[in-house]
Design an enzyme around this catalytic site. Structure first.
Site, PDB file in Angstrom:
ATOM      1  N   ASP A  50       0.807  -1.227   0.000  1.00  0.00           N
ATOM      2  CA  ASP A  50       0.000   0.000   0.000  1.00  0.00           C
ATOM      3  C   ASP A  50       0.838   1.274   0.000  1.00  0.00           C
ATOM      4  OD1 ASP A  50      -2.194  -1.626   0.042  1.00  0.00           O
ATOM      5  OD2 ASP A  50      -3.172  -0.623   1.736  1.00  0.00           O
ATOM      6  N   ASN A  92      -4.622  -2.421  -4.538  1.00  0.00           N
ATOM      7  CA  ASN A  92      -5.879  -2.391  -3.775  1.00  0.00           C
ATOM      8  C   ASN A  92      -5.719  -1.483  -2.555  1.00  0.00           C
ATOM      9  OD1 ASN A  92      -8.468  -2.947  -2.997  1.00  0.00           O
ATOM     10  ND2 ASN A  92      -8.081  -5.049  -2.324  1.00  0.00           N
ATOM     11  N   ASP A 295     -11.221  -2.132  11.056  1.00  0.00           N
ATOM     12  CA  ASP A 295     -10.234  -3.094  10.538  1.00  0.00           C
ATOM     13  C   ASP A 295      -9.888  -4.164  11.569  1.00  0.00           C
ATOM     14  OD1 ASP A 295     -10.278  -1.484   8.339  1.00  0.00           O
ATOM     15  OD2 ASP A 295      -8.228  -0.743   8.532  1.00  0.00           O
ATOM     16  N   GLU A 323     -11.373  -4.530   1.255  1.00  0.00           N
ATOM     17  CA  GLU A 323     -10.622  -5.293   0.259  1.00  0.00           C
ATOM     18  C   GLU A 323     -11.474  -6.418  -0.324  1.00  0.00           C
ATOM     19  OE1 GLU A 323      -9.494  -3.732   2.722  1.00  0.00           O
ATOM     20  OE2 GLU A 323      -7.325  -3.552   2.777  1.00  0.00           O
ATOM     21  N   HIS A 372      -5.626  -9.313   3.098  1.00  0.00           N
ATOM     22  CA  HIS A 372      -4.627  -9.444   4.167  1.00  0.00           C
ATOM     23  C   HIS A 372      -5.242  -9.665   5.545  1.00  0.00           C
ATOM     24  CE1 HIS A 372      -4.830  -4.847   4.994  1.00  0.00           C
ATOM     25  NE2 HIS A 372      -5.855  -5.195   4.279  1.00  0.00           N
ATOM     26  N   ARG A 373      -6.333  -8.957   5.849  1.00  0.00           N
ATOM     27  CA  ARG A 373      -6.888  -9.070   7.220  1.00  0.00           C
ATOM     28  C   ARG A 373      -7.581 -10.421   7.435  1.00  0.00           C
ATOM     29  NH1 ARG A 373      -4.920  -4.886   9.182  1.00  0.00           N
ATOM     30  NH2 ARG A 373      -5.009  -2.922   8.068  1.00  0.00           N
ATOM     31  N   LYS A 398       0.112  -6.541   1.748  1.00  0.00           N
ATOM     32  CA  LYS A 398      -0.570  -5.249   1.606  1.00  0.00           C
ATOM     33  C   LYS A 398      -0.205  -4.297   2.748  1.00  0.00           C
ATOM     34  CE  LYS A 398      -5.124  -3.309   0.567  1.00  0.00           C
ATOM     35  NZ  LYS A 398      -5.332  -2.229   1.523  1.00  0.00           N
TER      36      LYS A 398
HETATM   37  O1  S3P Z   1      -8.169   6.592   6.513  1.00  0.00           O
HETATM   38  C1  S3P Z   1      -7.611   5.498   6.668  1.00  0.00           C
HETATM   39  O2  S3P Z   1      -6.370   5.402   6.780  1.00  0.00           O
HETATM   40  C2  S3P Z   1      -8.428   4.281   6.724  1.00  0.00           C
HETATM   41  C3  S3P Z   1      -9.790   4.354   6.928  1.00  0.00           C
HETATM   42  C4  S3P Z   1     -10.650   3.161   7.014  1.00  0.00           C
HETATM   43  O3  S3P Z   1     -11.331   2.994   5.792  1.00  0.00           O
HETATM   44  P1  S3P Z   1     -12.779   3.638   5.442  1.00  0.00           P
HETATM   45  O4  S3P Z   1     -12.717   5.064   5.700  1.00  0.00           O
HETATM   46  O5  S3P Z   1     -12.935   3.324   3.987  1.00  0.00           O
HETATM   47  O6  S3P Z   1     -13.772   2.941   6.298  1.00  0.00           O
HETATM   48  C5  S3P Z   1      -9.853   1.896   7.244  1.00  0.00           C
HETATM   49  O7  S3P Z   1     -10.666   0.764   7.013  1.00  0.00           O
HETATM   50  C6  S3P Z   1      -8.648   1.840   6.328  1.00  0.00           C
HETATM   51  O8  S3P Z   1      -7.899   0.658   6.505  1.00  0.00           O
HETATM   52  C7  S3P Z   1      -7.729   2.989   6.594  1.00  0.00           C
HETATM   53  C1  PEP Z   2      -9.616  -1.334   4.607  1.00  0.00           C
HETATM   54  C2  PEP Z   2      -8.289  -1.415   4.548  1.00  0.00           C
HETATM   55  O1  PEP Z   2      -7.502  -0.796   3.659  1.00  0.00           O
HETATM   56  P1  PEP Z   2      -7.694   0.311   2.537  1.00  0.00           P
HETATM   57  O2  PEP Z   2      -9.095   0.825   2.594  1.00  0.00           O
HETATM   58  O3  PEP Z   2      -6.689   1.354   2.868  1.00  0.00           O
HETATM   59  O4  PEP Z   2      -7.388  -0.385   1.238  1.00  0.00           O
HETATM   60  C3  PEP Z   2      -7.527  -2.219   5.529  1.00  0.00           C
HETATM   61  O5  PEP Z   2      -6.286  -2.095   5.564  1.00  0.00           O
HETATM   62  O6  PEP Z   2      -8.124  -2.992   6.288  1.00  0.00           O
END
Ligand code: S3P
Ligand code: PEP
Length: 425
Positions: A50, A92, A295, A323, A372-373, A398
Protein backbone atom coordinates in the site's frame (compact mmCIF):
# COMPACT_ATOMS: atom_id res chain seq x y z
CA UNK A 1 -2.50 -21.66 -5.45
CA UNK A 2 -0.28 -21.52 -2.36
CA UNK A 3 -1.72 -22.53 1.02
CA UNK A 4 -0.06 -22.05 4.37
CA UNK A 5 -0.82 -24.54 7.14
CA UNK A 6 0.05 -23.64 10.71
CA UNK A 7 0.89 -26.21 13.36
CA UNK A 8 -0.78 -25.10 16.60
CA UNK A 9 2.17 -24.26 18.84
CA UNK A 10 0.79 -25.92 21.97
CA UNK A 11 2.55 -23.35 24.14
CA UNK A 12 1.92 -19.73 25.05
CA UNK A 13 3.38 -17.30 22.51
CA UNK A 14 5.83 -14.98 24.19
CA UNK A 15 8.55 -12.63 23.03
CA UNK A 16 9.05 -9.22 21.48
CA UNK A 17 7.50 -8.37 18.12
CA UNK A 18 6.94 -4.79 17.04
CA UNK A 19 4.26 -4.24 14.45
CA UNK A 20 5.43 -2.30 11.37
CA UNK A 21 4.68 1.40 10.92
CA UNK A 22 1.09 2.53 10.52
CA UNK A 23 -0.23 2.20 6.98
CA UNK A 24 -2.72 5.02 7.49
CA UNK A 25 -0.18 7.46 8.86
CA UNK A 26 2.55 6.51 6.36
CA UNK A 27 0.27 7.17 3.39
CA UNK A 28 -0.89 10.48 4.83
CA UNK A 29 2.67 11.57 5.57
CA UNK A 30 3.92 10.53 2.11
CA UNK A 31 1.25 12.60 0.41
CA UNK A 32 1.63 15.65 2.64
CA UNK A 33 5.43 15.55 2.27
CA UNK A 34 4.97 15.21 -1.48
CA UNK A 35 2.75 18.30 -1.55
CA UNK A 36 5.27 20.34 0.48
CA UNK A 37 8.21 22.19 -1.01
CA UNK A 38 11.47 20.79 0.36
CA UNK A 39 12.78 17.68 2.03
CA UNK A 40 10.89 15.65 4.65
CA UNK A 41 12.24 12.60 6.42
CA UNK A 42 9.60 10.05 7.43
CA UNK A 43 10.86 7.53 9.97
CA UNK A 44 9.15 4.46 11.43
CA UNK A 45 7.34 4.16 8.10
CA UNK A 46 5.61 1.08 6.73
CA UNK A 47 7.09 -0.40 3.57
CA UNK A 48 4.39 -2.61 2.11
CA UNK A 49 2.31 -2.85 -1.06
CA UNK A 50 0.00 0.00 0.00
CA UNK A 51 2.72 2.50 0.85
CA UNK A 52 4.99 1.53 -2.03
CA UNK A 53 2.13 2.20 -4.46
CA UNK A 54 1.71 5.64 -2.88
CA UNK A 55 5.46 6.36 -3.11
CA UNK A 56 5.59 5.21 -6.73
CA UNK A 57 2.61 7.39 -7.66
CA UNK A 58 4.27 10.43 -6.09
CA UNK A 59 7.47 9.69 -8.04
CA UNK A 60 5.37 9.55 -11.21
CA UNK A 61 4.18 13.08 -10.37
CA UNK A 62 7.66 14.52 -9.99
CA UNK A 63 8.24 14.01 -6.24
CA UNK A 64 11.66 12.62 -5.31
CA UNK A 65 11.18 9.72 -2.90
CA UNK A 66 14.21 7.77 -1.67
CA UNK A 67 14.40 4.93 0.82
CA UNK A 68 17.66 5.07 2.81
CA UNK A 69 16.62 2.17 5.05
CA UNK A 70 13.80 -0.30 5.68
CA UNK A 71 11.64 2.13 7.66
CA UNK A 72 12.50 5.56 6.23
CA UNK A 73 11.28 7.56 3.26
CA UNK A 74 12.97 10.81 2.32
CA UNK A 75 10.54 12.88 0.29
CA UNK A 76 11.46 15.98 -1.66
CA UNK A 77 8.60 17.90 -3.18
CA UNK A 78 8.56 20.98 -5.36
CA UNK A 79 5.26 22.25 -4.00
CA UNK A 80 3.37 21.11 -7.10
CA UNK A 81 2.40 17.69 -8.42
CA UNK A 82 3.15 17.18 -12.10
CA UNK A 83 0.92 15.39 -14.55
CA UNK A 84 2.01 11.72 -14.68
CA UNK A 85 2.73 10.17 -18.06
CA UNK A 86 0.66 7.06 -17.36
CA UNK A 87 -2.36 6.17 -15.21
CA UNK A 88 -1.44 5.85 -11.54
CA UNK A 89 -1.74 2.19 -10.55
CA UNK A 90 -2.50 1.76 -6.86
CA UNK A 91 -3.22 -1.95 -6.46
CA UNK A 92 -5.88 -2.39 -3.77
CA UNK A 93 -4.67 0.49 -1.58
CA UNK A 94 -7.83 2.35 -0.57
CA UNK A 95 -5.93 5.14 1.15
CA UNK A 96 -3.61 5.77 -1.80
CA UNK A 97 -6.47 5.61 -4.30
CA UNK A 98 -8.83 7.92 -2.44
CA UNK A 99 -6.17 10.38 -1.25
CA UNK A 100 -4.65 10.70 -4.71
CA UNK A 101 -8.03 11.10 -6.41
CA UNK A 102 -8.51 14.37 -4.51
CA UNK A 103 -4.84 15.40 -4.80
CA UNK A 104 -5.02 14.84 -8.58
CA UNK A 105 -7.32 17.88 -8.71
CA UNK A 106 -4.25 19.99 -7.88
CA UNK A 107 -2.41 18.81 -11.03
CA UNK A 108 -2.50 20.79 -14.27
CA UNK A 109 -3.99 18.23 -16.68
CA UNK A 110 -5.76 14.89 -16.63
CA UNK A 111 -4.75 12.17 -14.18
CA UNK A 112 -6.13 8.63 -14.29
CA UNK A 113 -6.26 6.81 -10.95
CA UNK A 114 -6.59 3.06 -11.25
CA UNK A 115 -6.14 -0.11 -9.21
CA UNK A 116 -6.36 -3.88 -9.40
CA UNK A 117 -9.50 -5.99 -9.92
CA UNK A 118 -10.45 -5.64 -6.23
CA UNK A 119 -10.03 -1.86 -6.20
CA UNK A 120 -12.11 -1.68 -9.36
CA UNK A 121 -15.04 -2.91 -7.25
CA UNK A 122 -14.58 -0.40 -4.42
CA UNK A 123 -16.91 2.63 -4.63
CA UNK A 124 -15.50 6.09 -5.26
CA UNK A 125 -18.49 8.00 -6.67
CA UNK A 126 -19.19 10.09 -3.53
CA UNK A 127 -15.65 11.47 -3.79
CA UNK A 128 -15.98 12.07 -7.54
CA UNK A 129 -19.26 13.91 -6.93
CA UNK A 130 -17.68 15.98 -4.18
CA UNK A 131 -14.86 17.00 -6.53
CA UNK A 132 -17.41 17.99 -9.17
CA UNK A 133 -19.28 20.13 -6.69
CA UNK A 134 -15.96 21.82 -5.88
CA UNK A 135 -15.72 22.76 -9.58
CA UNK A 136 -13.28 20.00 -10.60
CA UNK A 137 -13.90 17.89 -13.70
CA UNK A 138 -13.89 14.24 -12.61
CA UNK A 139 -15.40 10.99 -13.80
CA UNK A 140 -15.56 7.31 -12.84
CA UNK A 141 -17.87 5.61 -15.35
CA UNK A 142 -18.36 2.45 -13.25
CA UNK A 143 -18.63 4.29 -9.92
CA UNK A 144 -15.31 2.65 -8.95
CA UNK A 145 -11.77 3.22 -10.26
CA UNK A 146 -10.50 3.98 -12.83
CA UNK A 147 -11.18 7.65 -12.11
CA UNK A 148 -10.18 10.53 -14.36
CA UNK A 149 -9.59 13.90 -12.72
CA UNK A 150 -8.81 17.02 -14.78
CA UNK A 151 -7.33 19.79 -12.65
CA UNK A 152 -6.04 23.20 -13.68
CA UNK A 153 -2.95 23.35 -11.48
CA UNK A 154 -4.78 25.38 -8.85
CA UNK A 155 -6.69 24.47 -5.71
CA UNK A 156 -10.37 23.61 -5.65
CA UNK A 157 -12.30 26.29 -7.62
CA UNK A 158 -15.12 26.45 -5.01
CA UNK A 159 -14.91 26.91 -1.27
CA UNK A 160 -17.36 24.43 0.17
CA UNK A 161 -18.43 20.84 -0.30
CA UNK A 162 -20.85 18.42 1.30
CA UNK A 163 -19.65 14.83 1.31
CA UNK A 164 -21.42 11.58 2.04
CA UNK A 165 -18.88 9.53 3.98
CA UNK A 166 -21.14 6.63 4.75
CA UNK A 167 -19.17 4.20 2.60
CA UNK A 168 -15.71 5.49 3.47
CA UNK A 169 -14.16 8.09 5.75
CA UNK A 170 -11.23 8.17 3.32
CA UNK A 171 -13.25 10.48 1.05
CA UNK A 172 -13.24 13.11 3.79
CA UNK A 173 -9.55 12.63 4.56
CA UNK A 174 -8.75 12.94 0.86
CA UNK A 175 -10.64 16.25 0.51
CA UNK A 176 -9.17 17.65 3.72
CA UNK A 177 -5.58 17.02 2.64
CA UNK A 178 -5.98 18.46 -0.86
CA UNK A 179 -7.98 21.44 0.42
CA UNK A 180 -4.97 23.09 2.09
CA UNK A 181 -3.29 23.63 -1.29
CA UNK A 182 -5.63 26.25 -2.73
CA UNK A 183 -5.89 30.03 -2.50
CA UNK A 184 -8.92 30.25 -0.18
CA UNK A 185 -10.39 28.39 2.79
CA UNK A 186 -12.48 25.31 1.98
CA UNK A 187 -15.32 24.05 4.15
CA UNK A 188 -15.78 20.31 4.16
CA UNK A 189 -19.23 19.45 5.40
CA UNK A 190 -20.33 15.98 6.36
CA UNK A 191 -23.72 14.84 5.06
CA UNK A 192 -25.39 13.67 8.26
CA UNK A 193 -23.30 13.73 11.40
CA UNK A 194 -22.62 10.01 11.32
CA UNK A 195 -19.31 8.71 10.12
CA UNK A 196 -17.68 5.37 10.78
CA UNK A 197 -14.10 5.55 11.96
CA UNK A 198 -14.08 9.23 12.93
CA UNK A 199 -10.65 8.54 14.40
CA UNK A 200 -9.23 8.39 10.88
CA UNK A 201 -10.31 11.98 10.29
CA UNK A 202 -8.46 12.97 13.47
CA UNK A 203 -5.38 11.15 12.16
CA UNK A 204 -5.68 13.18 8.96
CA UNK A 205 -6.03 16.56 10.64
CA UNK A 206 -3.16 15.90 13.03
CA UNK A 207 -0.86 14.79 10.19
CA UNK A 208 -1.90 17.92 8.25
CA UNK A 209 -1.10 20.09 11.26
CA UNK A 210 2.31 18.43 11.62
CA UNK A 211 3.01 19.58 8.05
CA UNK A 212 1.94 23.14 8.85
CA UNK A 213 -1.73 23.16 7.84
CA UNK A 214 -4.51 24.85 9.78
CA UNK A 215 -7.78 22.97 10.13
CA UNK A 216 -10.61 24.58 12.06
CA UNK A 217 -13.37 22.40 13.47
CA UNK A 218 -16.33 24.69 12.84
CA UNK A 219 -18.81 22.13 14.19
CA UNK A 220 -19.09 18.41 14.65
CA UNK A 221 -19.71 18.03 10.94
CA UNK A 222 -17.74 20.92 9.39
CA UNK A 223 -13.99 21.31 8.94
CA UNK A 224 -12.57 24.57 7.52
CA UNK A 225 -9.19 24.07 5.88
CA UNK A 226 -7.08 27.20 5.49
CA UNK A 227 -4.94 27.76 2.39
CA UNK A 228 -1.59 27.28 4.09
CA UNK A 229 -0.08 24.65 1.78
CA UNK A 230 2.36 22.29 3.49
CA UNK A 231 5.79 22.76 5.02
CA UNK A 232 8.40 20.02 4.68
CA UNK A 233 9.18 18.44 8.04
CA UNK A 234 10.68 15.39 9.71
CA UNK A 235 7.95 13.13 10.95
CA UNK A 236 7.94 9.93 12.98
CA UNK A 237 5.26 7.32 12.33
CA UNK A 238 3.89 5.15 15.15
CA UNK A 239 3.42 1.38 14.74
CA UNK A 240 0.29 0.07 13.08
CA UNK A 241 -2.57 -0.48 15.54
CA UNK A 242 -4.50 -2.79 13.20
CA UNK A 243 -1.39 -4.98 12.86
CA UNK A 244 -1.10 -4.93 16.65
CA UNK A 245 -4.53 -6.58 16.96
CA UNK A 246 -3.14 -9.87 15.58
CA UNK A 247 -0.37 -9.88 18.16
CA UNK A 248 -2.83 -9.07 20.94
CA UNK A 249 -5.02 -11.89 19.62
CA UNK A 250 -2.11 -14.36 19.55
CA UNK A 251 -1.20 -13.41 23.11
CA UNK A 252 -4.76 -13.76 24.42
CA UNK A 253 -5.54 -17.01 22.61
CA UNK A 254 -2.37 -18.76 23.73
CA UNK A 255 -2.13 -17.18 27.19
CA UNK A 256 1.28 -15.75 26.28
CA UNK A 257 3.03 -12.40 26.73
CA UNK A 258 3.98 -10.58 23.53
CA UNK A 259 5.77 -7.28 23.97
CA UNK A 260 4.79 -5.14 20.98
CA UNK A 261 6.82 -2.17 22.19
CA UNK A 262 3.87 0.26 22.46
CA UNK A 263 1.18 0.19 25.17
CA UNK A 264 -2.33 0.02 23.69
CA UNK A 265 -3.28 3.42 25.11
CA UNK A 266 -0.35 5.15 23.41
CA UNK A 267 -1.61 4.66 19.85
CA UNK A 268 -3.45 7.51 18.14
CA UNK A 269 -5.11 5.19 15.60
CA UNK A 270 -8.74 4.14 16.07
CA UNK A 271 -8.08 0.38 15.99
CA UNK A 272 -6.17 0.57 19.27
CA UNK A 273 -9.62 0.74 20.92
CA UNK A 274 -9.92 -2.94 20.07
CA UNK A 275 -7.53 -3.79 22.88
CA UNK A 276 -9.98 -2.90 25.64
CA UNK A 277 -12.58 -5.17 24.09
CA UNK A 278 -10.18 -7.98 23.26
CA UNK A 279 -8.70 -7.97 26.75
CA UNK A 280 -12.08 -9.20 28.05
CA UNK A 281 -11.58 -12.53 26.26
CA UNK A 282 -12.94 -15.20 26.93
CA UNK A 283 -15.79 -13.02 28.22
CA UNK A 284 -16.21 -10.71 25.22
CA UNK A 285 -19.36 -8.56 25.30
CA UNK A 286 -22.52 -10.02 23.73
CA UNK A 287 -22.59 -7.10 21.28
CA UNK A 288 -19.60 -5.30 19.82
CA UNK A 289 -19.98 -2.10 17.82
CA UNK A 290 -17.31 -2.12 15.14
CA UNK A 291 -18.01 1.31 13.68
CA UNK A 292 -14.99 2.98 15.26
CA UNK A 293 -12.52 0.07 14.89
CA UNK A 294 -13.49 -1.50 11.59
CA UNK A 295 -10.23 -3.09 10.54
CA UNK A 296 -10.00 -4.91 13.88
CA UNK A 297 -13.33 -6.72 13.42
CA UNK A 298 -12.02 -9.79 11.56
CA UNK A 299 -9.46 -10.24 14.37
CA UNK A 300 -12.07 -9.94 17.12
CA UNK A 301 -14.52 -12.16 15.22
CA UNK A 302 -11.97 -14.99 15.05
CA UNK A 303 -11.21 -14.50 18.75
CA UNK A 304 -14.98 -14.63 19.40
CA UNK A 305 -15.11 -18.15 17.98
CA UNK A 306 -13.25 -19.26 21.13
CA UNK A 307 -15.25 -17.03 23.51
CA UNK A 308 -17.47 -18.42 26.27
CA UNK A 309 -20.62 -16.87 24.80
CA UNK A 310 -21.82 -15.72 21.33
CA UNK A 311 -20.99 -12.27 20.02
CA UNK A 312 -22.98 -10.06 17.64
CA UNK A 313 -20.98 -7.51 15.65
CA UNK A 314 -22.95 -4.39 14.72
CA UNK A 315 -22.07 -1.11 12.97
CA UNK A 316 -19.96 -2.95 10.41
CA UNK A 317 -21.93 -2.45 7.17
CA UNK A 318 -19.01 -0.85 5.39
CA UNK A 319 -16.89 -3.96 5.93
CA UNK A 320 -18.71 -5.12 2.82
CA UNK A 321 -16.77 -2.61 0.69
CA UNK A 322 -13.25 -3.13 2.01
CA UNK A 323 -10.62 -5.29 0.26
CA UNK A 324 -13.41 -7.87 0.01
CA UNK A 325 -16.83 -8.29 1.64
CA UNK A 326 -15.35 -8.99 5.06
CA UNK A 327 -18.67 -9.88 6.72
CA UNK A 328 -19.14 -12.64 4.15
CA UNK A 329 -15.47 -13.70 4.19
CA UNK A 330 -15.32 -14.05 7.99
CA UNK A 331 -18.63 -15.89 8.09
CA UNK A 332 -17.56 -18.29 5.32
CA UNK A 333 -14.17 -18.89 6.95
CA UNK A 334 -15.68 -19.66 10.36
CA UNK A 335 -18.24 -22.00 8.79
CA UNK A 336 -15.41 -23.74 6.98
CA UNK A 337 -13.90 -24.46 10.41
CA UNK A 338 -17.18 -25.66 11.87
CA UNK A 339 -20.56 -25.62 10.24
CA UNK A 340 -22.83 -23.07 11.94
CA UNK A 341 -20.00 -21.24 13.74
CA UNK A 342 -21.16 -17.87 12.38
CA UNK A 343 -23.96 -16.31 10.39
CA UNK A 344 -24.91 -12.99 8.85
CA UNK A 345 -28.07 -11.13 9.82
CA UNK A 346 -28.48 -8.17 7.52
CA UNK A 347 -25.16 -6.40 7.96
CA UNK A 348 -24.53 -7.87 11.40
CA UNK A 349 -22.23 -10.81 11.97
CA UNK A 350 -23.05 -13.30 14.70
CA UNK A 351 -20.28 -15.57 15.93
CA UNK A 352 -21.52 -18.61 17.87
CA UNK A 353 -18.71 -19.14 20.33
CA UNK A 354 -17.33 -22.63 20.86
CA UNK A 355 -14.43 -22.78 23.32
CA UNK A 356 -14.24 -26.56 22.74
CA UNK A 357 -12.77 -25.82 19.31
CA UNK A 358 -9.36 -25.31 20.89
CA UNK A 359 -7.31 -28.46 20.61
CA UNK A 360 -9.37 -29.96 17.77
CA UNK A 361 -8.15 -30.80 14.31
CA UNK A 362 -10.32 -29.92 11.34
CA UNK A 363 -9.86 -29.90 7.60
CA UNK A 364 -10.44 -26.28 6.63
CA UNK A 365 -9.06 -24.31 3.71
CA UNK A 366 -9.76 -20.62 4.31
CA UNK A 367 -10.57 -18.50 1.28
CA UNK A 368 -8.90 -15.19 2.11
CA UNK A 369 -10.32 -13.42 -0.95
CA UNK A 370 -6.76 -12.06 -1.28
CA UNK A 371 -7.56 -9.90 1.77
CA UNK A 372 -4.63 -9.44 4.17
CA UNK A 373 -6.89 -9.07 7.22
CA UNK A 374 -8.76 -12.32 6.52
CA UNK A 375 -5.42 -14.15 6.19
CA UNK A 376 -3.94 -12.62 9.34
CA UNK A 377 -7.09 -13.16 11.44
CA UNK A 378 -7.62 -16.79 10.48
CA UNK A 379 -3.98 -17.51 11.28
CA UNK A 380 -5.06 -16.86 14.89
CA UNK A 381 -7.64 -19.65 14.72
CA UNK A 382 -4.87 -21.91 13.43
CA UNK A 383 -2.88 -21.28 16.61
CA UNK A 384 -5.50 -23.30 18.50
CA UNK A 385 -6.99 -25.65 15.87
CA UNK A 386 -5.02 -28.07 13.69
CA UNK A 387 -5.63 -28.52 9.97
CA UNK A 388 -6.39 -24.91 9.00
CA UNK A 389 -4.85 -23.81 5.70
CA UNK A 390 -4.71 -20.15 4.72
CA UNK A 391 -5.10 -19.56 0.99
CA UNK A 392 -2.87 -17.02 -0.74
CA UNK A 393 -0.84 -16.13 2.38
CA UNK A 394 1.27 -13.63 0.40
CA UNK A 395 -1.67 -11.19 0.49
CA UNK A 396 -0.42 -10.00 3.91
CA UNK A 397 2.11 -7.93 1.91
CA UNK A 398 -0.57 -5.25 1.61
CA UNK A 399 0.16 -3.96 5.11
CA UNK A 400 2.32 -6.47 7.04
CA UNK A 401 4.85 -8.19 4.75
CA UNK A 402 6.71 -9.76 7.70
CA UNK A 403 3.62 -11.21 9.39
CA UNK A 404 4.51 -14.86 8.86
CA UNK A 405 8.09 -14.20 9.96
CA UNK A 406 6.77 -12.45 13.07
CA UNK A 407 4.72 -15.53 14.01
CA UNK A 408 7.73 -17.77 13.31
CA UNK A 409 9.86 -15.61 15.62
CA UNK A 410 7.37 -16.43 18.39
CA UNK A 411 7.84 -20.15 17.78
CA UNK A 412 5.01 -20.83 15.32
CA UNK A 413 5.74 -23.51 12.69
CA UNK A 414 4.00 -23.58 9.35
CA UNK A 415 4.36 -25.16 5.96
CA UNK A 416 3.52 -23.74 2.58
CA UNK A 417 2.38 -25.90 -0.24
CA UNK A 418 1.01 -25.59 -3.73
CA UNK A 419 -2.59 -26.77 -3.61
CA UNK A 420 -4.83 -27.97 -6.38
CA UNK A 421 -7.79 -26.13 -4.80
CA UNK A 422 -8.66 -22.83 -6.43
CA UNK A 423 -10.27 -20.08 -4.36
CA UNK A 424 -13.96 -20.00 -5.13
CA UNK A 425 -14.07 -16.23 -5.21
O1 S3P B 1 -8.17 6.59 6.51
C1 S3P B 1 -7.61 5.50 6.67
O2 S3P B 1 -6.37 5.40 6.78
C2 S3P B 1 -8.43 4.28 6.72
C3 S3P B 1 -9.79 4.35 6.93
C4 S3P B 1 -10.65 3.16 7.01
O3 S3P B 1 -11.33 2.99 5.79
P1 S3P B 1 -12.78 3.64 5.44
O4 S3P B 1 -12.72 5.06 5.70
O5 S3P B 1 -12.94 3.32 3.99
O6 S3P B 1 -13.77 2.94 6.30
C5 S3P B 1 -9.85 1.90 7.24
O7 S3P B 1 -10.67 0.76 7.01
C6 S3P B 1 -8.65 1.84 6.33
O8 S3P B 1 -7.90 0.66 6.50
C7 S3P B 1 -7.73 2.99 6.59
C1 PEP C 1 -9.62 -1.33 4.61
C2 PEP C 1 -8.29 -1.41 4.55
O1 PEP C 1 -7.50 -0.80 3.66
P1 PEP C 1 -7.69 0.31 2.54
O2 PEP C 1 -9.09 0.82 2.59
O3 PEP C 1 -6.69 1.35 2.87
O4 PEP C 1 -7.39 -0.38 1.24
C3 PEP C 1 -7.53 -2.22 5.53
O5 PEP C 1 -6.29 -2.09 5.56
O6 PEP C 1 -8.12 -2.99 6.29
Amino acid sequence: MIELTITPPGHPLSGKVEPPGSKSITNRALLLAGLAKGKSRLTGALKSDDTLYMAEALRAMGVKVTEPDATTFVVEGTGVLQQPEKPLFLGNAGTATRFLTAAAALVDGAVIIDGDEHMRKRPIMPLVEALRSLGVEADAPTGCPPVTVCGKGTGFPKGSVTIDANLSSQYVSALLMAAACGDKPVDIILKGEEIGAKGYIDLTTSAMEAFGARVERVSNAIWRVHPTGYTATDFHIEPDASAATYLWGAELLTGGAIDIGTPADRFTQPDAKAYEVMAQFPHLPAEIDGSQMQDAIPTIAVLAAFNETPVRFVGIANLRVKECDRIRAVSLGLNEIRDGLAHEEGDDLIVHADPALAGQTVNASIDTFADHRIAMSFALAALKIGGIAIQNPACVAKTYPDYWKALASLGVDYTEKESAAEPQH
